[in-house]
Design a protein around this motif. Structure first.
Motif, PDB file in Angstrom:
ATOM      1  N   GLN A 186      -0.965  14.226   8.556  1.00 30.17           N
ATOM      2  CA  GLN A 186       0.029  13.660   7.643  1.00 30.17           C
ATOM      3  C   GLN A 186       1.261  13.157   8.378  1.00 30.17           C
ATOM      4  OE1 GLN A 186      -0.050  17.300   4.905  1.00 30.17           O
ATOM      5  NE2 GLN A 186       0.362  15.657   3.454  1.00 30.17           N
ATOM      6  N   VAL A 187       1.421  13.625   9.610  1.00 29.60           N
ATOM      7  CA  VAL A 187       2.613  13.265  10.383  1.00 29.60           C
ATOM      8  C   VAL A 187       2.197  12.802  11.776  1.00 29.60           C
ATOM      9  CG1 VAL A 187       4.833  14.033  11.299  1.00 29.60           C
ATOM     10  CG2 VAL A 187       3.977  14.994   9.136  1.00 29.60           C
ATOM     11  N   ILE A 188       2.644  11.606  12.153  1.00 31.14           N
ATOM     12  CA  ILE A 188       2.438  11.085  13.501  1.00 31.14           C
ATOM     13  C   ILE A 188       3.794  11.019  14.186  1.00 31.14           C
ATOM     14  CG2 ILE A 188       1.703   9.101  14.896  1.00 31.14           C
ATOM     15  CD1 ILE A 188      -0.202   8.346  12.631  1.00 31.14           C
ATOM     16  N   ARG A 189       3.855  11.533  15.402  1.00 31.55           N
ATOM     17  CA  ARG A 189       5.115  11.493  16.162  1.00 31.55           C
ATOM     18  C   ARG A 189       4.952  10.558  17.354  1.00 31.55           C
ATOM     19  NH1 ARG A 189       9.758  14.478  16.616  1.00 31.55           N
ATOM     20  NH2 ARG A 189      10.801  14.416  18.634  1.00 31.55           N
ATOM     21  N   ALA A 190       5.787   9.517  17.399  1.00 29.07           N
ATOM     22  CA  ALA A 190       5.790   8.590  18.533  1.00 29.07           C
ATOM     23  C   ALA A 190       6.648   9.194  19.632  1.00 29.07           C
ATOM     24  CB  ALA A 190       6.339   7.231  18.116  1.00 29.07           C
ATOM     25  N   ALA A 191       6.016   9.495  20.778  1.00 27.37           N
ATOM     26  CA  ALA A 191       6.725  10.166  21.866  1.00 27.37           C
ATOM     27  C   ALA A 191       7.756   9.268  22.516  1.00 27.37           C
ATOM     28  CB  ALA A 191       5.732  10.659  22.911  1.00 27.37           C
ATOM     29  N   LYS A 192       7.507   7.952  22.508  1.00 23.31           N
ATOM     30  CA  LYS A 192       8.431   6.968  23.064  1.00 23.31           C
ATOM     31  C   LYS A 192       8.468   5.751  22.151  1.00 23.31           C
ATOM     32  CE  LYS A 192       8.481   7.915  28.035  1.00 23.31           C
ATOM     33  NZ  LYS A 192       8.334   7.300  29.381  1.00 23.31           N
ATOM     34  N   SER A 193       9.530   4.985  22.292  1.00 23.29           N
ATOM     35  CA  SER A 193       9.670   3.812  21.417  1.00 23.29           C
ATOM     36  C   SER A 193       9.800   2.505  22.178  1.00 23.29           C
ATOM     37  CB  SER A 193      10.900   3.978  20.510  1.00 23.29           C
ATOM     38  OG  SER A 193      12.089   4.062  21.293  1.00 23.29           O
ATOM     39  N   ASP A 194      10.030   2.557  23.484  1.00 20.88           N
ATOM     40  CA  ASP A 194      10.310   1.318  24.211  1.00 20.88           C
ATOM     41  C   ASP A 194       9.036   0.544  24.538  1.00 20.88           C
ATOM     42  OD1 ASP A 194       9.554   3.409  26.026  1.00 20.88           O
ATOM     43  OD2 ASP A 194      10.214   2.134  27.690  1.00 20.88           O
ATOM     44  N   SER A 195       9.071  -0.755  24.316  1.00 22.99           N
ATOM     45  CA  SER A 195       7.988  -1.683  24.684  1.00 22.99           C
ATOM     46  C   SER A 195       6.639  -1.256  24.130  1.00 22.99           C
ATOM     47  CB  SER A 195       7.894  -1.812  26.216  1.00 22.99           C
ATOM     48  OG  SER A 195       9.124  -2.210  26.761  1.00 22.99           O
ATOM     49  N   LEU A 223       6.503  19.726   4.714  1.00 22.41           N
ATOM     50  CA  LEU A 223       5.722  19.235   5.848  1.00 22.41           C
ATOM     51  C   LEU A 223       6.297  19.668   7.199  1.00 22.41           C
ATOM     52  CD1 LEU A 223       4.898  15.585   4.701  1.00 22.41           C
ATOM     53  CD2 LEU A 223       3.333  17.520   4.842  1.00 22.41           C
ATOM     54  N   SER A 224       7.365  20.439   7.167  1.00 29.50           N
ATOM     55  CA  SER A 224       8.014  20.839   8.422  1.00 29.50           C
ATOM     56  C   SER A 224       7.092  21.668   9.314  1.00 29.50           C
ATOM     57  CB  SER A 224       9.301  21.622   8.124  1.00 29.50           C
ATOM     58  OG  SER A 224       9.003  22.772   7.346  1.00 29.50           O
ATOM     59  N   SER A 225       6.185  22.402   8.698  1.00 24.75           N
ATOM     60  CA  SER A 225       5.254  23.223   9.479  1.00 24.75           C
ATOM     61  C   SER A 225       3.866  22.603   9.584  1.00 24.75           C
ATOM     62  CB  SER A 225       5.142  24.621   8.855  1.00 24.75           C
ATOM     63  OG  SER A 225       4.683  24.527   7.510  1.00 24.75           O
ATOM     64  N   ALA A 226       3.724  21.386   9.061  1.00 27.11           N
ATOM     65  CA  ALA A 226       2.422  20.725   9.108  1.00 27.11           C
ATOM     66  C   ALA A 226       2.059  20.337  10.536  1.00 27.11           C
ATOM     67  CB  ALA A 226       2.437  19.481   8.218  1.00 27.11           C
ATOM     68  N   ASP A 235       0.832  -1.198   0.000  1.00 27.53           N
ATOM     69  CA  ASP A 235       0.000   0.000   0.000  1.00 27.53           C
ATOM     70  C   ASP A 235       0.866   1.248   0.000  1.00 27.53           C
ATOM     71  OD1 ASP A 235      -2.225  -1.580   0.073  1.00 27.53           O
ATOM     72  OD2 ASP A 235      -2.396  -1.519   2.263  1.00 27.53           O
ATOM     73  N   GLU A 236       0.378   2.275  -0.662  1.00 24.35           N
ATOM     74  CA  GLU A 236       1.093   3.544  -0.701  1.00 24.35           C
ATOM     75  C   GLU A 236       1.179   4.135   0.710  1.00 24.35           C
ATOM     76  OE1 GLU A 236       2.664   5.177  -3.180  1.00 24.35           O
ATOM     77  OE2 GLU A 236       2.340   3.381  -4.386  1.00 24.35           O
ATOM     78  N   SER A 237       2.283   4.806   0.965  1.00 23.39           N
ATOM     79  CA  SER A 237       2.462   5.434   2.271  1.00 23.39           C
ATOM     80  C   SER A 237       1.348   6.446   2.510  1.00 23.39           C
ATOM     81  CB  SER A 237       3.816   6.131   2.323  1.00 23.39           C
ATOM     82  OG  SER A 237       3.923   6.905   3.498  1.00 23.39           O
ATOM     83  N   ARG A 238       0.771   6.389   3.705  1.00 21.83           N
ATOM     84  CA  ARG A 238      -0.337   7.292   4.042  1.00 21.83           C
ATOM     85  C   ARG A 238       0.147   8.523   4.800  1.00 21.83           C
ATOM     86  NH1 ARG A 238      -5.249   4.121   6.651  1.00 21.83           N
ATOM     87  NH2 ARG A 238      -6.209   6.157   6.204  1.00 21.83           N
ATOM     88  N   GLY A 239       1.396   8.493   5.220  1.00 20.83           N
ATOM     89  CA  GLY A 239       1.931   9.632   5.954  1.00 20.83           C
ATOM     90  C   GLY A 239       3.310   9.317   6.500  1.00 20.83           C
ATOM     91  N   TYR A 240       3.773  10.149   7.422  1.00 18.87           N
ATOM     92  CA  TYR A 240       5.134  10.033   7.937  1.00 18.87           C
ATOM     93  C   TYR A 240       5.119   9.738   9.436  1.00 18.87           C
ATOM     94  CZ  TYR A 240       6.333  12.091   3.446  1.00 18.87           C
ATOM     95  OH  TYR A 240       6.461  12.326   2.101  1.00 18.87           O
TER      96      TYR A 240
END
Length: 577
Positions: free
Chosen positions: A274-283, A243-246, A164-169
């Motif tokens: 368009q952009v999701i930021r994961a605040a943490k990555s562990d577990s 997308l830097s200001s999105a 599937d095409e990328s839906r966002g970042y």
């Protein structure tokens, strides 16, 4: 005219011949023993999953030093060659026969020989249902070649469709030390795949206890990471400028979540952002009950894509070679640093001043939730790292001789030489990256905790025996990597059982010797890294405690990424046990 006709005939015959060859190739491709999609069957592999640039260990020849020249050896100046001690070391290397000569409770072979791997080998290739770009591109290219050359159309029946095409970042802020970040990065690769995201190269944690300013490319081989995952997830170095200001949504992904959570709850965010930021990555990803292809992707990310930067790899290889010049060696992950002792509240053997200092650090570290800790209770339950003194006792009880070379994989030991005296008196050949390398060689990595930890990681994975004094993030990561590479010998101390023995000896109720040694050996017979399935949750636990009680995915990649080879034949059947 006749010459023109002959030329036409030749061209036509050439086309027909080409079509015939293509047809035969297709028949062979889809009905023979060569598969476009790797099946679960395992061929006679040559272990392509070893650490890059590191010489592979051979079980049958674990005592013998390799005589082959490697590219990293050539980087070392002549006076620091493999067979010589670095000029700043006072003692020349001991030859391996000196270690073999003395008698002990166990013979030399038993002490160093790795456990039987029971023919388990890596099997991380995607299944035939995995929609990878590589296969789609191959089918398209081959079809166009046939159409252009033979003017024919071959309908391929392949269970595959374009991803599937990328839906966002997906932006990722990793957290923790090196090995916590490593696991988190690999999990986020799988998450990006599940939510059809383009992954932006993760940002390393610069705000943790260690205050390391290293960027991703300082620690890992960024280009290799991107290229290795090309058929799984699109990875880019930076978010596109437009997308830097999105508007970005910052999300704390739920711990130990499965496919349904990410594909339903998280993927639904693409409708607004368009952009999701994961605040943490562990577990953030479940250990179990995920699709097989997602589990295999986690292993490909961890053991293939996420390799260290070239300068770290080269230095790590040099350290391994120098340790090998002393003979078979133990890598001891001595987790007796200030941050560990402060976090765990373990103060056994420390002065009142030291205990108070650690308590102050714990109270002032905001993101450490537990402040009041009973040090004696922690130790009695086996929750504390073994002290250097206890480690020396443990190694002696196992039967390792006093001239055994030991690499200390650790940061700065709390209290320095004061707390290392007992271990040093039992095992004088204690080495470290700082001792093995010259000041100039180690200088580029100093003041960067993640890079220094990466050097320790490489030596630990490549050691003949790995022993952690505590089951922290590095211990778990190294154990899992060693399992993946052929179940190399990893002795995991049963700290709870050992504490009881240590205390009895301290009180004079037991004496060091045969009885204590036999007890220690017996307890650890099945704790040496032999193949077994990953442990599930502890019976009776519920909710988050149930997930927390499971053995972590990267501690033991069996059965997801290791298959048992029943036969040496190319098309041998494979079973998981």
């Amino acid at each position: 005219m006749l010459r023109w006709r002959r030329r036409v005939v030749v061209v036509v015959l050439r086309k027909v011949l080409t079509c015939a060859i293509c047809t035969i190739a297709l028949v062979g491709l889809f009905s023979g023993h060569v598969h476009v999609f790797p099946s679960s069957k395992v061929s006679d592999l040559s272990d392509p999953y070893k650490l890059p640039t590191i010489t592979q260990q051979h079980e049958s020849n674990y005592q013998k030093l390799s005589t082959e020249k490697s590219w990293t050896q050539e980087l070392a100046p002549p006076h620091l060659s493999k067979g010589q001690a670095p000029p700043h070391l006072s003692k020349a290397p001991l030859s391996s026969h000196k270690l073999d000569g003395a008698s002990g409770n166990l013979d030399f072979e038993k002490l160093w020989k790795p456990p039987a791997n029971r023919d388990f080998v890596p099997c991380v290739q995607p299944s035939s249902n995995y929609t990878g770009k590589e296969v789609v591109n191959f089918v398209f290219s081959f079809s166009m070649y046939l159409l252009n050359t033979c003017r024919l159309f071959f309908q391929f029946i392949i269970v595959c469709s374009a991803p599937d095409e990328s839906r966002g970042y997906l932006l990722v802020h990793t957290n923790g030390g090196l090995n916590q970040m490593r696991a988190g990065i690999c999990d986020m690769v799988a998450v990006a795949r599940m939510i059809n995201a383009t992954l932006v190269v993760p940002e390393l944690d610069k705000r943790s206890f260690w205050q390391d300013t290293s960027n991703f490319s300082d620690v890992f081989d960024e280009d290799h990471f991107i290229n290795s995952l090309d058929n799984d997830v699109k990875v880019i170095k930076k978010l596109p400028m437009e997308l830097s200001s999105a508007t970005k949504v910052v999300k704390h992904f739920r711990s130990w979540s499965g496919l349904e959570y990410y594909q339903d709850e998280i993927a639904s965010l693409w409708e607004e952002y368009q952009v999701i930021r994961a605040a943490k990555s562990d577990s953030r990803l479940a250990n179990n009950n995920l699709p097989p292809d997602i589990q295999k992707l986690r292993c490909r990310a961890c053991y293939e894509a996420l390799r260290f930067s070239p300068q770290i790899e080269a230095m790590g290889k040099l350290l391994v070679d120098r340790m090998r010049s002393y003979g078979p060696f133990i890598a001891l992950h001595l987790r007796y640093e200030k941050d560990m002792l402060a976090f765990s509240g373990c103060t056994h053997g420390l002065s009142n001043v030291e205990a108070e200092e650690l308590k102050t650090i714990r109270e002032n570290t905001v993101y450490w939730k537990i402040k009041d800790i009973d040090a004696r209770e922690q130790r009695s339950k086996g929750y504390c790292p073994l002290t250097p003194k206890e480690v020396g006792f443990f190694l002696t009880a196992l039967g390792y001789l006093s001239n055994t070379p030991i690499y200390i994989a650790a940061g700065e030991i709390y209290g320095g030489d004061t707390h290392m005296v007992d271990l040093q008196s039992r095992y004088p050949m204690l080495m470290s990256k700082e001792k093995l390398a010259s000041v100039d060689e180690i200088e580029p990595f100093t003041n960067h905790a993640s890079q220094m930890a990466a050097l320790d990681y490489i030596v630990s994975v490549e050691s003949d025996v790995f022993i952690p004094s505590y089951s922290g993030n590095m211990a778990r990561a190294v154990e899992g990597h060693r399992r993946f590479l052929g179940h190399r010998k990893t002795i995991s101390p049963d700290r709870k059982a050992l504490i009881r023995l240590f205390d009895k000896v301290e009180k004079g109720l037991l004496k060091e010797g045969g009885k204590v040694s036999n007890r220690v050996i017996e307890v650890h017979k099945k704790l040496q890294g032999s193949p077994r399935r990953r442990r599930g949750p502890v019976s009776g636990t519920k909710g988050m405690d149930r997930f927390r009680s499971e053995e972590a995915f990267y501690v033991n990649p069996l059965p997801d990424c290791l298959c048992r080879r029943v036969s040496q034949n190319v098309n041998a059947s494979v079973s998981i046990s």
